[in-house]
Design a protein around this motif. Sequence first.
Motif, PDB file in Angstrom:
ATOM      1  N   LYS A   1     -23.827 -11.332   6.815  1.00  0.00           N
ATOM      2  CA  LYS A   1     -24.364 -11.329   8.183  1.00  0.00           C
ATOM      3  C   LYS A   1     -24.506  -9.906   8.706  1.00  0.00           C
ATOM      4  O   LYS A   1     -25.527  -9.556   9.315  1.00  0.00           O
TER       5      LYS A   1
ATOM      6  N   GLN B   1     -31.504 -15.818   9.536  1.00  0.00           N
ATOM      7  CA  GLN B   1     -30.886 -16.618   8.481  1.00  0.00           C
ATOM      8  C   GLN B   1     -31.944 -17.407   7.727  1.00  0.00           C
ATOM      9  O   GLN B   1     -31.888 -17.508   6.507  1.00  0.00           O
TER      10      GLN B   1
ATOM     11  N   ASN C   1     -25.892 -20.205   6.562  1.00  0.00           N
ATOM     12  CA  ASN C   1     -24.939 -20.186   7.667  1.00  0.00           C
ATOM     13  C   ASN C   1     -23.515 -20.353   7.150  1.00  0.00           C
ATOM     14  O   ASN C   1     -22.601 -19.633   7.573  1.00  0.00           O
TER      15      ASN C   1
ATOM     16  N   GLU D   1     -22.410 -17.098   5.393  1.00  0.00           N
ATOM     17  CA  GLU D   1     -22.078 -16.049   6.365  1.00  0.00           C
ATOM     18  C   GLU D   1     -20.769 -16.341   7.090  1.00  0.00           C
ATOM     19  O   GLU D   1     -20.033 -15.421   7.436  1.00  0.00           O
TER      20      GLU D   1
END
Length: 72
Positions: free
Chosen positions: A11, A22, A37, A40
């Motif tokens: 990230k 993303q 997601n 990260e």
Amino acid sequence: MKDVQINNSVKLRRTELGNLTQSDLAKQVGVTRQTMNLIEAQKYNPTIKVCLLIANALDTSIEKLFWMEEEL
């Protein structure tokens, strides 16, 4: 085998590059935005292939994105 935590700075690197979302990164790597997601958030450890694809997409080395720490 010792217990280790796999950490990443995906990230941080993605946001350093500016407006890479993303979804953009996920598309380049070939995974879903939800998978990116989880990566990260350090809730999912990707395969080595995905790690290499992420590093390539973020124009950095895998060593700068992923590292291990021993759990106490």
